[in-house]
Write a protein that holds these residues in place. Structure first.
Motif, PDB file in Angstrom:
ATOM      1  N   MET A   1     -27.631  23.753  25.466  1.00  0.00           N
ATOM      2  CA  MET A   1     -28.740  23.691  24.538  1.00  0.00           C
ATOM      3  C   MET A   1     -29.278  22.262  24.522  1.00  0.00           C
ATOM      4  O   MET A   1     -28.535  21.314  24.361  1.00  0.00           O
ATOM      5  CB  MET A   1     -28.259  24.119  23.153  1.00  0.00           C
ATOM      6  N   SER A   2     -30.587  22.124  24.672  1.00  0.00           N
ATOM      7  CA  SER A   2     -31.230  20.813  24.688  1.00  0.00           C
ATOM      8  C   SER A   2     -31.862  20.526  23.332  1.00  0.00           C
ATOM      9  O   SER A   2     -32.747  21.256  22.893  1.00  0.00           O
ATOM     10  CB  SER A   2     -32.291  20.790  25.791  1.00  0.00           C
ATOM     11  N   SER A   3     -31.410  19.476  22.679  1.00  0.00           N
ATOM     12  CA  SER A   3     -31.973  19.074  21.392  1.00  0.00           C
ATOM     13  C   SER A   3     -32.797  17.817  21.557  1.00  0.00           C
ATOM     14  O   SER A   3     -32.501  16.973  22.401  1.00  0.00           O
ATOM     15  CB  SER A   3     -30.856  18.799  20.377  1.00  0.00           C
ATOM     16  N   ARG A   4     -33.813  17.699  20.719  1.00  0.00           N
ATOM     17  CA  ARG A   4     -34.690  16.527  20.737  1.00  0.00           C
ATOM     18  C   ARG A   4     -34.946  16.102  19.300  1.00  0.00           C
ATOM     19  O   ARG A   4     -34.982  16.930  18.399  1.00  0.00           O
ATOM     20  CB  ARG A   4     -36.014  16.846  21.421  1.00  0.00           C
ATOM     21  N   ALA A  49     -43.277  14.290  12.850  1.00  0.00           N
ATOM     22  CA  ALA A  49     -41.897  14.282  13.338  1.00  0.00           C
ATOM     23  C   ALA A  49     -41.622  15.505  14.214  1.00  0.00           C
ATOM     24  O   ALA A  49     -41.002  15.395  15.278  1.00  0.00           O
ATOM     25  CB  ALA A  49     -40.921  14.233  12.162  1.00  0.00           C
ATOM     26  N   LEU A  50     -42.097  16.675  13.777  1.00  0.00           N
ATOM     27  CA  LEU A  50     -41.913  17.893  14.567  1.00  0.00           C
ATOM     28  C   LEU A  50     -42.648  17.812  15.902  1.00  0.00           C
ATOM     29  O   LEU A  50     -42.104  18.188  16.953  1.00  0.00           O
ATOM     30  CB  LEU A  50     -42.391  19.114  13.779  1.00  0.00           C
ATOM     31  N   LEU A  51     -43.883  17.326  15.864  1.00  0.00           N
ATOM     32  CA  LEU A  51     -44.662  17.187  17.102  1.00  0.00           C
ATOM     33  C   LEU A  51     -43.980  16.216  18.063  1.00  0.00           C
ATOM     34  O   LEU A  51     -43.879  16.489  19.273  1.00  0.00           O
ATOM     35  CB  LEU A  51     -46.085  16.726  16.785  1.00  0.00           C
ATOM     36  N   ALA A  52     -43.492  15.094  17.538  1.00  0.00           N
ATOM     37  CA  ALA A  52     -42.819  14.103  18.382  1.00  0.00           C
ATOM     38  C   ALA A  52     -41.554  14.691  18.997  1.00  0.00           C
ATOM     39  O   ALA A  52     -41.278  14.494  20.186  1.00  0.00           O
ATOM     40  CB  ALA A  52     -42.490  12.854  17.571  1.00  0.00           C
ATOM     41  N   ALA A  53     -40.787  15.425  18.197  1.00  0.00           N
ATOM     42  CA  ALA A  53     -39.557  16.016  18.709  1.00  0.00           C
ATOM     43  C   ALA A  53     -39.827  16.993  19.849  1.00  0.00           C
ATOM     44  O   ALA A  53     -39.050  17.081  20.799  1.00  0.00           O
ATOM     45  CB  ALA A  53     -38.803  16.720  17.574  1.00  0.00           C
ATOM     46  N   ALA A  54     -40.944  17.705  19.755  1.00  0.00           N
ATOM     47  CA  ALA A  54     -41.300  18.670  20.801  1.00  0.00           C
ATOM     48  C   ALA A  54     -42.029  18.020  21.974  1.00  0.00           C
ATOM     49  O   ALA A  54     -42.384  18.706  22.937  1.00  0.00           O
ATOM     50  CB  ALA A  54     -42.153  19.791  20.205  1.00  0.00           C
ATOM     51  N   GLY A  55     -42.262  16.709  21.896  1.00  0.00           N
ATOM     52  CA  GLY A  55     -42.957  16.009  22.977  1.00  0.00           C
ATOM     53  C   GLY A  55     -44.447  16.290  23.008  1.00  0.00           C
ATOM     54  O   GLY A  55     -45.081  16.163  24.054  1.00  0.00           O
ATOM     55  N   LEU A  56     -45.004  16.661  21.869  1.00  0.00           N
ATOM     56  CA  LEU A  56     -46.430  16.986  21.763  1.00  0.00           C
ATOM     57  C   LEU A  56     -47.215  15.816  21.176  1.00  0.00           C
ATOM     58  O   LEU A  56     -46.634  14.961  20.493  1.00  0.00           O
ATOM     59  CB  LEU A  56     -46.612  18.227  20.890  1.00  0.00           C
ATOM     60  N   ALA A  92     -37.325  25.563  18.876  1.00  0.00           N
ATOM     61  CA  ALA A  92     -37.041  26.060  17.535  1.00  0.00           C
ATOM     62  C   ALA A  92     -36.667  24.850  16.688  1.00  0.00           C
ATOM     63  O   ALA A  92     -35.977  23.939  17.166  1.00  0.00           O
ATOM     64  CB  ALA A  92     -35.894  27.052  17.558  1.00  0.00           C
ATOM     65  N   VAL A  93     -37.117  24.839  15.454  1.00  0.00           N
ATOM     66  CA  VAL A  93     -36.815  23.715  14.569  1.00  0.00           C
ATOM     67  C   VAL A  93     -35.376  23.829  14.089  1.00  0.00           C
ATOM     68  O   VAL A  93     -34.949  24.895  13.631  1.00  0.00           O
ATOM     69  CB  VAL A  93     -37.774  23.680  13.365  1.00  0.00           C
ATOM     70  N   VAL A 153     -35.405  19.395  16.980  1.00  0.00           N
ATOM     71  CA  VAL A 153     -35.739  20.704  17.559  1.00  0.00           C
ATOM     72  C   VAL A 153     -34.787  20.962  18.721  1.00  0.00           C
ATOM     73  O   VAL A 153     -34.157  20.040  19.244  1.00  0.00           O
ATOM     74  CB  VAL A 153     -37.209  20.776  18.038  1.00  0.00           C
ATOM     75  N   ARG A 154     -34.691  22.230  19.088  1.00  0.00           N
ATOM     76  CA  ARG A 154     -33.860  22.589  20.237  1.00  0.00           C
ATOM     77  C   ARG A 154     -34.628  23.605  21.077  1.00  0.00           C
ATOM     78  O   ARG A 154     -35.477  24.333  20.556  1.00  0.00           O
ATOM     79  CB  ARG A 154     -32.507  23.135  19.790  1.00  0.00           C
ATOM     80  N   ARG A 155     -34.314  23.649  22.348  1.00  0.00           N
ATOM     81  CA  ARG A 155     -34.943  24.646  23.215  1.00  0.00           C
ATOM     82  C   ARG A 155     -34.632  26.036  22.689  1.00  0.00           C
ATOM     83  O   ARG A 155     -33.489  26.343  22.380  1.00  0.00           O
ATOM     84  CB  ARG A 155     -34.442  24.532  24.654  1.00  0.00           C
ATOM     85  N   ALA A 156     -35.654  26.845  22.583  1.00  0.00           N
ATOM     86  CA  ALA A 156     -35.465  28.209  22.055  1.00  0.00           C
ATOM     87  C   ALA A 156     -34.861  29.107  23.124  1.00  0.00           C
ATOM     88  O   ALA A 156     -34.929  28.876  24.298  1.00  0.00           O
ATOM     89  CB  ALA A 156     -36.802  28.763  21.594  1.00  0.00           C
TER      90      ALA A 156
END
Length: 156
Positions: A1-4, A49-56, A92-93, A153-156
């Protein structure tokens, strides 16, 4: 599982017409925050914060402040849109946490409502802490409110 992990920040000055929106809820206060949207620094910082975590790209890219579509828009709507973008990007958050920086209003009576509302929108735990700057800077002088947030966030 990849978390960011991602970090977000927002600040707005007092002077806007009410209500004062923080963490997607109305907080009793004589002034609102000035902003193109509703000025909800808590929701905005969590969005970034959510956008940054997803690399957006950041919130300003997705909801440009000069565009009429986003004028006066509620932080709740922005947060819902951001969660959809994060999901579409394959994440996924896991959780988010916000630290609100202000001298006034006192946030402890509103903390549970903010956390409950944002948790329901995000679909994962969102926690809120509050602090002051002991009278230093714009927040310390009571000119506005700032918020810093972090999200995982983590890869869904």
């Amino acid at each position: 599982m990849s978390s960011r992990v991602g970090n977000g920040f927002d600040a707005h000055r007092f002077g806007g017409e009410g209500p004062l929106m923080l963490g997607t809820i109305a907080v009793e206060h004589p002034e609102g925050l000035v902003g193109h949207s509703d000025g909800d620094v808590v929701a905005h910082a969590v969005c970034d914060a959510l956008l940054a975590a997803a690399g957006l790209p950041d919130i300003g890219v997705h909801f440009p402040p000069g565009e009429i579509e986003w004028e006066g828009v509620a932080g709740e709507r922005l947060l819902r849109e951001v969660v959809a973008l994060v999901t579409e990007a394959g994440f996924a958050v896991g959780n988010a946490h916000a630290v609100v920086i202000c001298e006034r209003p006192r946030l402890s009576p509103h903390r549970d409502a903010m956390q409950d509302s944002m948790t329901a929108i995000v679909g994962a735990p969102v926690t809120v802490h509050a602090t002051t700057t002991e009278g230093m800077g714009f927040a310390g002088r009571g000119e506005g409110i700032a918020c810093s947030a972090v999200a995982m966030v983590r890869r869904a």
